[in-house]
Design a protein around this motif. Structure first.
Motif, PDB file in Angstrom:
ATOM      1  N   ALA A  12       0.826  -1.342   0.129  1.00 35.40           N
ATOM      2  CA  ALA A  12      -0.106   0.095  -0.098  1.00 35.40           C
ATOM      3  C   ALA A  12       0.996   1.397   0.003  1.00 35.40           C
ATOM      4  CB  ALA A  12      -0.887  -0.083   1.192  1.00 35.40           C
ATOM      5  N   TYR A  13       2.104   1.216   0.132  1.00 36.35           N
ATOM      6  CA  TYR A  13       2.975   2.550   0.102  1.00 36.35           C
ATOM      7  C   TYR A  13       3.655   2.280  -1.457  1.00 36.35           C
ATOM      8  CZ  TYR A  13       6.788   5.217   2.002  1.00 36.35           C
ATOM      9  OH  TYR A  13       7.785   6.306   2.524  1.00 36.35           O
ATOM     10  N   LEU A  14       3.123   2.888  -2.067  1.00 33.17           N
ATOM     11  CA  LEU A  14       3.289   3.075  -3.710  1.00 33.17           C
ATOM     12  C   LEU A  14       4.365   4.088  -3.955  1.00 33.17           C
ATOM     13  CD1 LEU A  14      -0.279   2.689  -5.143  1.00 33.17           C
ATOM     14  CD2 LEU A  14       1.334   0.860  -4.264  1.00 33.17           C
ATOM     15  N   GLU A  15       5.406   4.004  -4.864  1.00 33.50           N
ATOM     16  CA  GLU A  15       6.418   4.976  -5.480  1.00 33.50           C
ATOM     17  C   GLU A  15       6.317   4.835  -6.963  1.00 33.50           C
ATOM     18  OE1 GLU A  15      11.025   5.880  -4.917  1.00 33.50           O
ATOM     19  OE2 GLU A  15      10.573   3.913  -4.182  1.00 33.50           O
ATOM     20  N   GLY A  16       6.227   6.028  -7.540  1.00 33.34           N
ATOM     21  CA  GLY A  16       5.739   6.358  -8.761  1.00 33.34           C
ATOM     22  C   GLY A  16       6.226   7.860  -9.125  1.00 33.34           C
ATOM     23  N   HIS A  17       5.038   8.302  -9.794  1.00 37.43           N
ATOM     24  CA  HIS A  17       4.629   9.556 -10.014  1.00 37.43           C
ATOM     25  C   HIS A  17       3.090   9.759 -10.080  1.00 37.43           C
ATOM     26  CE1 HIS A  17       5.177  13.265 -13.270  1.00 37.43           C
ATOM     27  NE2 HIS A  17       4.522  13.517 -12.055  1.00 37.43           N
ATOM     28  N   PHE A  18       2.353  10.263  -9.237  1.00 34.77           N
ATOM     29  CA  PHE A  18       1.087  10.398  -8.844  1.00 34.77           C
ATOM     30  C   PHE A  18       0.541  11.784  -9.054  1.00 34.77           C
ATOM     31  CE2 PHE A  18       3.062   6.760  -6.708  1.00 34.77           C
ATOM     32  CZ  PHE A  18       2.357   5.996  -7.113  1.00 34.77           C
ATOM     33  N   LEU A  19      -0.629  11.614  -9.408  1.00 39.38           N
ATOM     34  CA  LEU A  19      -1.429  13.204  -9.597  1.00 39.38           C
ATOM     35  C   LEU A  19      -2.586  12.922  -8.457  1.00 39.38           C
ATOM     36  CD1 LEU A  19      -2.619  15.662 -10.616  1.00 39.38           C
ATOM     37  CD2 LEU A  19      -4.008  14.117 -12.032  1.00 39.38           C
ATOM     38  N   LEU A  20      -2.465  13.861  -7.561  1.00 40.75           N
ATOM     39  CA  LEU A  20      -3.294  13.827  -6.107  1.00 40.75           C
ATOM     40  C   LEU A  20      -4.382  14.580  -6.492  1.00 40.75           C
ATOM     41  CD1 LEU A  20      -0.341  14.494  -3.484  1.00 40.75           C
ATOM     42  CD2 LEU A  20      -1.192  12.374  -4.544  1.00 40.75           C
ATOM     43  N   SER A  21      -5.638  14.175  -5.734  1.00 40.55           N
ATOM     44  CA  SER A  21      -6.877  14.766  -5.812  1.00 40.55           C
ATOM     45  C   SER A  21      -6.715  16.313  -5.718  1.00 40.55           C
ATOM     46  CB  SER A  21      -7.836  14.175  -4.890  1.00 40.55           C
ATOM     47  OG  SER A  21      -7.327  14.632  -3.372  1.00 40.55           O
ATOM     48  N   SER A  22      -5.860  17.041  -5.076  1.00 39.27           N
ATOM     49  CA  SER A  22      -5.425  18.359  -4.802  1.00 39.27           C
ATOM     50  C   SER A  22      -4.912  19.064  -6.275  1.00 39.27           C
ATOM     51  CB  SER A  22      -4.503  18.503  -3.908  1.00 39.27           C
ATOM     52  OG  SER A  22      -3.156  18.112  -4.222  1.00 39.27           O
ATOM     53  N   GLY A  23      -4.527  18.053  -7.189  1.00 37.36           N
ATOM     54  CA  GLY A  23      -4.092  18.667  -8.548  1.00 37.36           C
ATOM     55  C   GLY A  23      -2.418  18.652  -8.269  1.00 37.36           C
ATOM     56  N   ASN A  24      -1.835  18.333  -7.244  1.00 38.79           N
ATOM     57  CA  ASN A  24      -0.489  18.512  -7.146  1.00 38.79           C
ATOM     58  C   ASN A  24      -0.039  17.226  -7.279  1.00 38.79           C
ATOM     59  OD1 ASN A  24      -0.264  21.158  -6.201  1.00 38.79           O
ATOM     60  ND2 ASN A  24      -0.733  20.663  -4.072  1.00 38.79           N
ATOM     61  N   HIS A  25       1.470  16.991  -7.460  1.00 39.67           N
ATOM     62  CA  HIS A  25       2.150  15.735  -7.764  1.00 39.67           C
ATOM     63  C   HIS A  25       2.875  15.221  -6.615  1.00 39.67           C
ATOM     64  CE1 HIS A  25       1.940  16.394 -12.549  1.00 39.67           C
ATOM     65  NE2 HIS A  25       0.785  16.692 -11.631  1.00 39.67           N
ATOM     66  N   SER A  26       3.288  14.067  -6.589  1.00 39.50           N
ATOM     67  CA  SER A  26       4.101  13.443  -5.595  1.00 39.50           C
ATOM     68  C   SER A  26       4.833  12.094  -5.937  1.00 39.50           C
ATOM     69  CB  SER A  26       3.346  12.847  -4.245  1.00 39.50           C
ATOM     70  OG  SER A  26       4.019  12.295  -3.202  1.00 39.50           O
ATOM     71  N   GLN A  27       5.858  11.732  -5.561  1.00 40.52           N
ATOM     72  CA  GLN A  27       6.436  10.458  -5.839  1.00 40.52           C
ATOM     73  C   GLN A  27       5.981   9.209  -5.001  1.00 40.52           C
ATOM     74  OE1 GLN A  27      10.802  10.559  -5.099  1.00 40.52           O
ATOM     75  NE2 GLN A  27      11.315   8.725  -5.712  1.00 40.52           N
ATOM     76  N   PHE A  28       5.097   9.571  -3.835  1.00 40.76           N
ATOM     77  CA  PHE A  28       4.625   8.606  -3.038  1.00 40.76           C
ATOM     78  C   PHE A  28       3.063   8.572  -2.958  1.00 40.76           C
ATOM     79  CE2 PHE A  28       9.041   9.144  -1.977  1.00 40.76           C
ATOM     80  CZ  PHE A  28       9.490   7.994  -1.652  1.00 40.76           C
TER      81      PHE A  28
END
Length: 202
Positions: A12-28
């Protein structure tokens, strides 16, 4: 309890390149559904969270969660606390209480999510039941994304936290991932494309 280890063991601890519901991005990204698919683990986490609430002396009548992400966590917490469970859901973008659910005047509510980032959805659920006469006494989540201050943590709240200062927030641990605007995201600058996980995407 090593919450990070539990999330990693559950995938459940994912690493990659994610688009969050806020519109921001994260590596995790934390995919709590992978943790909650194991009923024994879900129950163990809920019992630990319920213990925090008991230790704080908070007496509630009902747990309320915003659908969809908070439903499993909220139900398990309600079971651990031996109280009623209800959930709100979005209808045309607005949070509503449906499906025959109702609240009594001054009913004591705890709002529960799987993950709280800024607390926006939790606050919408709180506003929904308070508009019907209930009283929200606190907030809870399995994990805190580090923007709000939870009970027992030294991590301060950030200016983006939307939870009220006068209601306690309980969680089992803090996760502090870097978050970037799309314009400043180093992952985008390296040429990768963000994917949208979770209930509002994949």
């Amino acid at each position: 309890m090593n919450l990070e280890a539990l999330y990693k063991e559950a995938g459940a601890y994912l690493e990659g390149h994610f688009l969050l519901s806020s519109g921001n991005h994260s590596q995790f990204y934390l995919q709590s559904a992978k943790v909650l698919e194991d009923p024994k683990l879900a129950g163990k986490l809920a019992e630990a969270l319920a213990q925090q609430i008991h230790d704080a002396g908070l007496e509630i009548d009902t747990v309320c969660s915003p659908a969809l992400g908070g439903v499993l966590a909220g139900y398990e917490l309600a079971r651990a606390l031996h109280v009623r469970f209800i959930f709100t859901e979005r209808v045309n973008g607005a949070m509503q209480l449906r499906r025959g659910f109702d609240v009594a005047p001054n009913e004591r509510i705890l709002v529960c999510e799987d993950i709280i980032t800024t607390g926006g959805s939790a606050l919408e659920a709180a506003a929904c039941v308070e508009a019907l006469g209930a009283k929200v006494l606190g907030f809870a989540a399995l994990a805190n994304r580090g923007f709000c201050k939870r009970a027992g943590s030294k991590l301060p709240a950030s200016p983006t936290c939307k939870l009220p200062d006068d209601a306690p927030f309980f969680a089992l641990g803090d996760f502090t991932f870097d978050i970037y605007s799309p314009e400043q995201c180093p992952l985008c600058q390296d040429g990768s494309s963000a994917i949208k996980p979770g209930s509002r995407g994949n």
